[in-house]
Scaffold this active site. Structure first.
Site, PDB file in Angstrom:
ATOM      1  CG  ASP A  11     -19.425  20.737 -42.100  1.00 12.16           C
ATOM      2  OD1 ASP A  11     -20.244  21.108 -42.080  1.00 12.16           O
ATOM      3  OD2 ASP A  11     -18.107  20.962 -41.022  1.00 12.16           O
ATOM      4  CG  ASP A 101     -23.960  21.494 -40.106  1.00 19.76           C
ATOM      5  OD1 ASP A 101     -23.554  20.402 -39.420  1.00 19.76           O
ATOM      6  OD2 ASP A 101     -23.583  22.526 -40.023  1.00 19.76           O
ATOM      7  CD  GLU A 102     -20.071  17.554 -38.944  1.00 18.47           C
ATOM      8  OE1 GLU A 102     -18.533  16.964 -38.017  1.00 18.47           O
ATOM      9  OE2 GLU A 102     -20.377  18.048 -38.267  1.00 18.47           O
TER      10      GLU A 102
END
Length: 415
Positions: A11, A101-102
């Site tokens: 993350d 983003d993860e």
DNA sequence: TCTGGGGTCCTAGGACCC
DNA sequence: TCTGGGGTCCTAGGACCC
């Protein structure tokens, strides 16, 4: 049977804000917020003042007078987010991307090449820092749920590995709000019977829990509290719906307002459906009134649609139904269109698109064909000259919208 | 002092069918 | 005419996540 911790949850920290600080070194170490009217992301320096994503810009400035607002470099977010995920791809093909983003990754099959999961996680963090200049936190555990919690605990810029032997010791002291599926409402309900930690949740009476939050959620949470998470990684998820919405401020609930807005929203949604050959059967609209109460109406059609004008007309009828049912509401603050029941794949279809099938069978089929032809022409012009080249004239609305289209696109899931 | 936009999943009631 | 049960689909709303 997996007895070792091989699932990574990676993350990127305060992603948009970190990218801005990367691009402009003068912003580093300072409280910054991406956005304007609304905070899309806040740096850790800003979070120290209580600034949070989703917060109105005005409130953020009150909390932190020296807060610096920066315009979004949306293209860079996409590029750097993709690049970070690509680092994971270098270790294993088993990567499930959750958002820009993860991502999860299962490294069970590549430890003989790259070493134990903890070393792989450390390598990923080093590479993302060295090659992209961004901080990324990683949790490593035996299940997805625990890996995700571990990455939250690791933030900012950290690594937490949960040994299978000490899973419950790690988990049970943490607050329930860290669990996937526990938001403000569930948290408050659990607190009402004295449950605040995951350990207390694990020990709670199952009947009481299910009565409190429903059988499905109760059983799910109880299982997660004991780290029984059956979910596998899903590397190829496709969206089950596509939608678009627009906050309007306060606008009169009249056709002059909702007709052009719905046309614009329908255009956004339908063009995506066409691009991926995934027309859908169920059309849902949402109307939010002045007091932020929202009402939805949906209809499931016999045939899937992806023609802009058909979607706009269907949505318009539904909205008229909502307004007719709420004659007292004179002001609307948001309109949304969503299409679900998407066709699995139209790849195998012939040249004629799905969504025309119904129109073709009817005497008025020329109209449907003409409309599809018009959409095709618009789609092609946009392909060549960009999205702004041609469209539906809602310039006034464009200016009023608080979130730029580029940001919307970052949130779109693969159809 | 009332947060934007893109999604997912669950629930509950009703219609309809067998 | 009433009784009973189960499955599926649709609709509306709510909670949650990023």
């Amino acid at each position: 049977m997996e007895t070792s911790a091989t699932i990574l949850h990676a993350d990127l920290d305060a992603f948009y804000a970190s990218v801005e600080q990367l691009l402009d070194p003068s912003l580093r170490g300072k409280p910054i917020a991406v956005g304007g009217g609304v905070v899309l992301a806040a740096s850790y320096e800003a979070r120290a003042f209580g600034v949070r994503g989703g917060m109105p810009g005005r409130k953020a400035r009150e909390l932190c007078p020296q807060l610096i607002f920066v315009g979004g470099h949306f293209g860079d977010y996409q590029r750097l987010g993709d690049a970070a995920i690509k680092v994971l791809d270098d270790f294993t093909p088993l990567v499930e991307r959750i958002s820009i983003d993860e991502a999860f990754a299962d490294v069970a099959g590549c430890t003989h090449l790259f070493g134990p999961p903890a070393e792989i996680a450390a390598s990923v963090r080093r590479r993302v820092r060295a090659e992209l200049g961004l901080p990324i936190s990683i949790g490593v555990a035996r299940t997805k749920h625990l890996a995700k919690i571990a990455s939250q605990v690791a933030k900012p810029d950290g690594l937490v590995v949960v040994d299978p032997a000490s899973e419950l010791a790690f988990l049970h002291d943490l607050p329930v709000s860290l669990m996937w599926g526990v938001g403000p409402a569930t948290r408050a309900r659990l607190a009402s019977i004295g449950i605040e930690t995951i350990g207390q949740l694990a020990q709670s009476h199952s009947g009481a829990l299910e009565r409190l939050i429903g059988p499905a959620a109760g059983q799910k949470l109880a299982a997660l509290a004991w780290n029984r998470d059956p979910r596998r990684l899903e590397t190829h998820r496709r969206a089950h719906s596509a939608g678009a919405q627009s906050a309007l401020g306060r606008k009169p609930a009249v056709a002059d307002v909702f007709v052009p807005t719905l046309l614009h929203l329908a255009d956004r949604v339908a063009s995506r459906l066409r691009a991926k050959h995934r027309p859908g059967r169920t059309v849902t609209v949402r109307v939010r009134f002045a007091d932020l109460r929202a009402v939805s109406r949906s209809i499931t059609l016999d045939q899937p649609i992806s023609v802009t004008a058909m979607l706009a007309e269907t949505a318009e009828e539904l909205v008229r139904g909502v307004l007719a049912a709420h004659p007292g509401e004179k002001v609307i603050s948001l309109l949304a269109i969503s299409v679900s029941h998407l066709e699995e794949s139209a790849e195998l279809q012939l040249e004629l698109p799905l969504g025309l099938a119904d129109e073709r069978r009817r005497p008025g089929s020329k109209r449907g064909l003409a409309r599809f032809g018009a959409d095709r022409a618009v789609d092609k012009i946009r392909q060549r000259f960009g999205k702004q080249a041609v469209g539906y004239g809602v310039v006034a609305l464009e200016a009023a919208r608080s979130v730029p289209d580029e940001f919307r696109e970052l949130a779109e899931k693969e159809l």
